[in-house]
Design a protein around this motif. Sequence first.
Motif, mmCIF file in Angstrom:
data_model
loop_
_atom_site.group_PDB
_atom_site.id
_atom_site.type_symbol
_atom_site.label_atom_id
_atom_site.label_comp_id
_atom_site.label_asym_id
_atom_site.label_seq_id
_atom_site.Cartn_x
_atom_site.Cartn_y
_atom_site.Cartn_z
ATOM 1 N N CYS A 68 -2.853 7.147 -9.843
ATOM 2 C CA CYS A 68 -4.312 7.268 -9.811
ATOM 3 C C CYS A 68 -4.700 8.645 -9.273
ATOM 4 O O CYS A 68 -4.277 9.029 -8.185
ATOM 5 N N CYS A 71 -6.954 7.965 -5.815
ATOM 6 C CA CYS A 71 -6.412 7.460 -4.543
ATOM 7 C C CYS A 71 -4.901 7.604 -4.411
ATOM 8 O O CYS A 71 -4.367 7.450 -3.320
ATOM 9 N N ASN A 73 -2.669 5.610 -5.882
ATOM 10 C CA ASN A 73 -2.018 4.331 -6.177
ATOM 11 C C ASN A 73 -1.244 4.442 -7.500
ATOM 12 O O ASN A 73 -1.540 5.303 -8.322
ATOM 13 N N CYS A 80 -7.163 3.722 -11.004
ATOM 14 C CA CYS A 80 -6.448 2.453 -10.873
ATOM 15 C C CYS A 80 -7.416 1.271 -10.775
ATOM 16 O O CYS A 80 -8.618 1.462 -10.639
ATOM 17 N N CYS A 83 -9.693 1.372 -7.671
ATOM 18 C CA CYS A 83 -10.770 2.370 -7.738
ATOM 19 C C CYS A 83 -11.844 1.988 -8.757
ATOM 20 O O CYS A 83 -12.996 2.392 -8.636
HETATM 21 ZN ZN ZN Z 1 -7.096 4.519 -7.347
#
Ligand code: ZN
Length: 210
Positions: A68, A71, A73, A80, A83
Amino acid sequence: MAEQADFAYLRAMASQEIEELSQALARLPGLGPRSARRAVLHLMKRRESALQPLLAALQRVADRLSTCSTCGNVDTSDPCSICRDPRRDEKSLCVVEEVADLWALDRSRLFPGAFHVLGGRLSALEGVRPEDLSIDRLVARVAAGGIDEVVLAMNATLEGQTTAHYLAERLERFPIRLTQLAHGLPVGGELDYLDEGTLAQALRARRPVD
Ligand SMILES: [Zn+2]
């Protein structure tokens, strides 16, 4: 002894392909040669109900795997799923060291906000410097505004705490509430290994960074 005899038997009986599958599975975290062999036998016996669905799921994830860009992830979409989730409270941001920590906290379902994955922790010993982690991006997210609270959810290790102090300094100038997990966390404890009760307690009792 029985374990060794068993392994020799499979070696002799299994083809190169099956042996390679066993070895690949045995390298996964939490599995060893024995459970890998069990898994292989299970898959071979249930070709339709276990092997094919697993293969399809692995292929789908492999095709769409991405990090992502918001963030950090790991998911099959960017941004993601977390988010993109409109129910998340974007005013709270929880900063973690690794994706595994994000998943552990998210499993506890106690943190309704957004996340930020640093990608590690500062370590003089391992030569990990601030520029090696996703710290500038974190500062940029906070600087962009709209965030009221940043929770520093570092591991209760020396390096985790060093990282938290460093982040606290970098984020000091922003008008946000800066908190960290309560130290009900066992010393040396890593978030990913904590039971959800302990994690929930630490999150609930989070306190201002001193
Ligand atoms: Zn994210």
